[in-house]
Design an enzyme around this catalytic site. Structure first.
Site, PDB file in Angstrom:
ATOM      1  N   CYS A 234       1.378  -1.043   0.192  1.00  0.00           N
ATOM      2  CA  CYS A 234       0.050   0.064  -0.029  1.00  0.00           C
ATOM      3  C   CYS A 234       1.348   1.420  -0.142  1.00  0.00           C
ATOM      4  O   CYS A 234       2.001   1.337  -0.815  1.00  0.00           O
ATOM      5  CB  CYS A 234      -1.092   0.436   1.315  1.00  0.00           C
ATOM      6  SG  CYS A 234      -1.851   0.810   0.740  1.00  0.00           S
ATOM      7  N   ASP A 328      -8.335  -6.145  -6.129  1.00  0.00           N
ATOM      8  CA  ASP A 328      -8.009  -4.924  -5.114  1.00  0.00           C
ATOM      9  C   ASP A 328      -8.794  -3.748  -4.897  1.00  0.00           C
ATOM     10  O   ASP A 328      -8.816  -3.023  -5.975  1.00  0.00           O
ATOM     11  CB  ASP A 328      -6.257  -4.336  -5.424  1.00  0.00           C
ATOM     12  CG  ASP A 328      -6.288  -3.331  -4.211  1.00  0.00           C
ATOM     13  OD1 ASP A 328      -7.717  -2.322  -3.526  1.00  0.00           O
ATOM     14  OD2 ASP A 328      -5.027  -2.632  -4.322  1.00  0.00           O
ATOM     15  N   HIS A 362      -6.677  -6.370  -1.492  1.00  0.00           N
ATOM     16  CA  HIS A 362      -5.353  -4.962  -1.115  1.00  0.00           C
ATOM     17  C   HIS A 362      -4.307  -6.220  -0.700  1.00  0.00           C
ATOM     18  O   HIS A 362      -3.152  -6.094  -0.529  1.00  0.00           O
ATOM     19  CB  HIS A 362      -5.876  -4.343  -0.957  1.00  0.00           C
ATOM     20  CG  HIS A 362      -5.214  -3.167  -0.803  1.00  0.00           C
ATOM     21  ND1 HIS A 362      -4.442  -2.375  -1.433  1.00  0.00           N
ATOM     22  CD2 HIS A 362      -4.489  -2.836   0.409  1.00  0.00           C
ATOM     23  CE1 HIS A 362      -3.926  -1.100  -1.389  1.00  0.00           C
ATOM     24  NE2 HIS A 362      -3.335  -1.499   0.314  1.00  0.00           N
TER      25      HIS A 362
END
Length: 419
Positions: A234, A328, A362
């Site tokens: 991230c 994601d 994700h």
């Protein structure tokens, strides 16, 4: 007599467990249930329905689940399908050295859709899931500006060194670093905001801080001097990619679902300032669950308005592995990875590679961890949507974990010349 067995009963969290039940009436339907309580008291549960074979046995390596939280042959399904009883809770191991997660497995006669449907279990077994092994060392790091925890494997070394970065969760997250150390890497779990005396909010990324951490790692007597690796996810993956571009100490970088451009806050390194790309806050969407989908907020890093924010990956002196979940819901990591790879290729570089996993979300984490589809995000009054199909996500995590270790061993461990 009915018996439920799980072997090994105590193992590292990234190791599979063989679960089977014996002594059942032939063809009987049963429910297998898993329960785990985290260190904050949050309860996670999973269940699946099975039919015993003619020998009165249910073996999760052979028998398909006929319903419940998953369907089909999934030997570790009871682990990766664990769901929080209270919504939007993320399973995170906090004390990685002194205690395991305890998972209780129970077997019930017949199909039990609710706990209230069930009589007492016919059999029960408890499994320990550890995040460290005997002989590992955890060192609290508070040196110069650097804050974190260094994990050293058993033995004298020298070991390949890795910096581990998480994203917007902030604080110090240690579970991935400790598991990698259990596999032979010296790993610095690095905090960069919302921890100790670091800024409570991330207002800018000072790459000098991360360079200081890299130098600290390389100066340790048990760490190889040929360069370090970075594993990141991230916002951390965006920083990890910047480290690969600008820091000579970094020779192997893994970016899990990150951008190829600077976002939200500026990046500073010496006299260089990289301003963030355009953030489209108005594109936030509300999922039916009540969580917020940010996938479209970051726009396209390749758009001409964002060119000044794109990271110069062609300057990276080492190797880069992009790991992407194609389901994601936080950002479009595949597009970002493809743009970075094209950028490398246009400069005659073949030092990048992408692993794209259909159905993965994700938060791609070590294997057998349950999918976190959505969870509360620090600093936000609303939970964030991460995405992912449970079965596909579990397969991605298992495959990616092996690829991560292979990548670091290939690019961090110097090859001995044969004379």
């Amino acid at each position: 007599m009915c018996q439920l067995t799980a072997t090994p009963a105590s193992a590292l969290a990234d190791e599979p467990v063989h679960i089977y039940a014996t002594g059942l009436p032939p063809s009987q339907m049963v429910t297998l249930k898993a329960s785990l309580q985290d260190e904050k008291g949050n309860l996670f549960q999973a269940r699946a329905f099975y039919r015993a074979n003619e020998a009165g046995k249910v073996d999760l390596e052979q028998e398909p689940a006929l319903g419940g939280d998953y369907v089909g042959v999934h030997p570790m399904g009871l682990f990766w399908s664990l769901k929080p009883k209270r919504p939007f809770r993320r399973l995170l191991k906090r004390d990685v050295m002194n205690s395991p997660f305890w998972i209780t497995l129970e077997l019930y006669d017949s199909v039990c859709f609710q706990d209230s449907d069930a009589a007492p279990p016919r059999a029960r077994q408890t499994v320990q899931r550890w995040y460290s092994r005997s002989g590992m060392i955890r060192m609290q790091i508070r040196e110069g500006r650097v804050r974190g925890a260094l994990f050293l494997p058993p033995g004298e070394g020298p070991f390949p060194g890795v910096i581990d970065l998480f994203g917007g969760i902030g604080g110090l997250v240690e579970f991935r670093a400790s598991l990698l150390a259990a596999r032979g890497f010296a790993v610095l779990a690095l905090a960069y905001f919302a921890y100790d005396d670091l800024p409570r909010q991330l207002l800018e990324v000072d790459l000098g801080y991360f360079e200081e951490a890299a130098n600290l790692l390389l100066a340790h007597p048990k760490i190889q001097k040929s360069g370090i690796g970075v594993i990141s996810v991230c916002k951390g993956a965006e920083i990890g990619l910047a480290m690969a571009c600008y820091l000579k100490q970094v020779v192997a970088t893994i970016c899990i679902n990150g951008l190829n451009a600077i976002s939200k806050v500026p990046l500073r390194y010496k006299d260089l300032v990289v301003n963030p790309m355009n953030y489209l806050k108005e594109h936030t969407q509300v999922h039916v669950s009540g969580a917020l989908r940010y996938r479209h907020n970051f726009g396209d890093p390749g758009h001409e308005l964002n060119q000044q924010s794109v990271l110069p990956v062609e300057k990276a002196r080492g190797w880069i592995l992009f790991i992407v979940g194609q389901n994601d819901e936080c950002l479009n990591g595949r597009v970002c990875a493809e743009q970075a790879l094209k950028q490398l290729e246009s400069h005659g570089r073949s030092t990048g590679r992408m692993l794209a996993y259909p159905g993965a979300g994700h938060l791609i984490e070590p294997p057998y961890a349950p999918l976190c589809y959505a969870s509360w995000s620090p600093g936000s009054p609303w939970p964030a949507l991460w995405g992912g199909d449970p079965v596909a996500h579990a397969a991605a995590q298992e495959h990616a974990w092996g690829e991560i270790q292979t990548f670091f061993r290939q690019h961090l461990i110097p090859t001995k010349s044969k004379l």
